[in-house]
Design an enzyme around this catalytic site. Structure first.
Site, short mmCIF file in Angstrom:
data_model
loop_
_atom_site.label_atom_id
_atom_site.label_comp_id
_atom_site.label_asym_id
_atom_site.label_seq_id
_atom_site.Cartn_x
_atom_site.Cartn_y
_atom_site.Cartn_z
N GLN A 10 -4.77 82.76 18.70
CA GLN A 10 -4.63 83.56 19.93
C GLN A 10 -3.67 84.72 19.69
O GLN A 10 -2.68 84.57 18.98
CB GLN A 10 -4.07 82.63 21.01
CG GLN A 10 -4.11 83.20 22.40
CD GLN A 10 -3.80 82.12 23.44
OE1 GLN A 10 -3.96 80.94 23.18
NE2 GLN A 10 -3.38 82.53 24.61
N SER A 89 -3.57 77.43 14.41
CA SER A 89 -3.63 76.95 15.80
C SER A 89 -5.08 76.96 16.30
O SER A 89 -5.92 76.24 15.78
CB SER A 89 -2.70 77.78 16.68
OG SER A 89 -2.60 77.24 17.98
N LEU A 90 -5.40 77.82 17.27
CA LEU A 90 -6.79 77.96 17.74
C LEU A 90 -7.75 78.17 16.58
O LEU A 90 -8.88 77.68 16.57
CB LEU A 90 -6.87 79.15 18.70
CG LEU A 90 -8.27 79.75 18.94
CD1 LEU A 90 -9.12 78.80 19.76
CD2 LEU A 90 -8.17 81.11 19.59
N ARG A 114 -9.85 73.52 25.83
CA ARG A 114 -8.47 73.61 25.32
C ARG A 114 -7.70 74.69 26.08
O ARG A 114 -6.56 74.48 26.50
CB ARG A 114 -8.53 73.94 23.82
CG ARG A 114 -7.18 74.08 23.12
CD ARG A 114 -7.44 74.49 21.66
NE ARG A 114 -6.26 74.40 20.81
CZ ARG A 114 -5.46 75.42 20.53
NH1 ARG A 114 -5.71 76.62 21.06
NH2 ARG A 114 -4.42 75.27 19.74
N HIS A 196 2.34 73.88 21.19
CA HIS A 196 2.75 73.07 20.05
C HIS A 196 4.12 72.42 20.25
O HIS A 196 4.95 72.41 19.35
CB HIS A 196 2.69 73.90 18.75
CG HIS A 196 1.32 74.43 18.48
ND1 HIS A 196 0.29 73.61 18.07
CD2 HIS A 196 0.78 75.66 18.62
CE1 HIS A 196 -0.82 74.33 17.95
NE2 HIS A 196 -0.55 75.57 18.29
N GLN A 245 -2.86 68.16 17.31
CA GLN A 245 -2.46 69.55 17.05
C GLN A 245 -1.69 70.21 18.19
O GLN A 245 -0.74 70.96 17.95
CB GLN A 245 -3.71 70.37 16.70
CG GLN A 245 -3.40 71.69 16.03
CD GLN A 245 -4.30 72.81 16.53
OE1 GLN A 245 -4.42 73.04 17.73
NE2 GLN A 245 -4.92 73.52 15.62
#
Length: 295
Positions: A10, A89-90, A114, A196, A245
């Protein structure tokens, strides 16, 4: 040559993203239209014509970056021959779809869920993230552990650059202490919440149910996951790491180091922006790294 394909997270979105692919490739057009159907709105209109503000909408940002990366990988198929993949991440969802561990449809549904789950978790408690520049990972970890309240290392981006995540008060307190300890910068980020970190627990629970329903397959190459930093190929392990995650740190530095140790000779960033290419260079100066942003 062993190529490592990496996928951005992102923040890499931009107005006009994906438009060239839609216009030049029949496969890209088909996949974009399928995405419009799955999401229930024309995300292509926002990606191709929308403003930066439009692209920052929760329901848009993560699916947009995912679509740009995955469709680019699929239309680039004859040149997309990875020895290994990873995503920040994403971007891990993009990497899993590109490597065949998840279908395009399942990947998009999970990314959309998500985004919404993270938005809900952000609204439960005011929280944020901050970039810490110029301190060792160990020093940042030590100071975070000494603060009252929730504040944890969230993104190990490269040596000397670590993002922390937590409640507003704890982030403020940590930033003060980190500056006193010699950080060159402790800069609060304009993000919706503490990604996170343990504050994403409600989102993790919601996403875990969706991940559980998705079908995971053996990928065509190892996927270096944010949580384990290892090249994973077992669908059950991949699934378990993906669930963890949201509340665990993105161990990007360690993942890239492991990919290099396992023989990566070139890194190729697939999708919008070139942030990961830059991070790879900071992790290993002489490593060839390029990016593919359009056809």
């Amino acid at each position: 040559m062993k190529k490592a394909f990496v996928f951005p997270g992102q923040g890499a979105q931009f107005s006009g993203m994906g438009k060239d692919m839609y216009e030049q490739s029949a496969l890209a057009k088909e996949l974009f239209e399928k995405a419009n159907e799955i999401l229930g709105f024309r995300i292509t209109d926002i990606m191709f014509e929308g403003s930066d503000e439009d692209l920052r909408q929760t329901k848009v940002t993560q699916p947009a970056v995912f679509l740009h990366s995955v469709i680019l990988a699929k239309t680039y198929a004859e040149k997309f021959e990875p020895s290994m993949v990873a995503g920040h991440s994403l971007g891990e969802f993009s990497a899993l779809v590109a490597a065949g561990a998840l279908s395009f449809e399942d990947g998009l549904v999970l990314v959309s869920k998500r985004a919404m789950a993270m938005q809900k978790a952000c609204e439960l408690q005011p929280s944020t993230m901050a970039a810490i520049i110029g301190l060792s990972d160990e020093k940042v970890e030590e100071i975070c552990a000494s603060i009252d309240g929730v504040v944890v290392p969230a993104n190990y981006n490269c040596p000397g650059q670590l993002v922390i995540s937590g409640s507003m008060e704890a982030i403020d307190a940590a930033c003060e202490k980190l500056k006193e300890a010699g950080a060159k910068r402790a800069l609060k980020l304009s993000v919706g919440g503490a990604f996170h970190s343990p504050l994403m627990q409600p989102a993790q629970e919601e996403l875990a149910a969706a991940i559980d329903q998705a079908q995971f397959m053996t990928p065509i190459c190892p996927v270096y996951q944010n949580v384990s930093t290892q090249g994973e190929t077992d669908p059950a392990v991949i699934k378990a790491n993906l669930v963890k995650q949201l509340t665990s740190p993105v161990k990007w530095t360690q993942s890239v180091q492991n990919m290099i140790a396992d023989g990566a000779e070139q890194f190729v960033e697939v999708g919008p922006g070139s942030v990961l290419q830059g991070l790879v260079k900071k992790i290993q100066k002489d490593m060839p790294a390029t990016s593919i942003q359009e056809l």
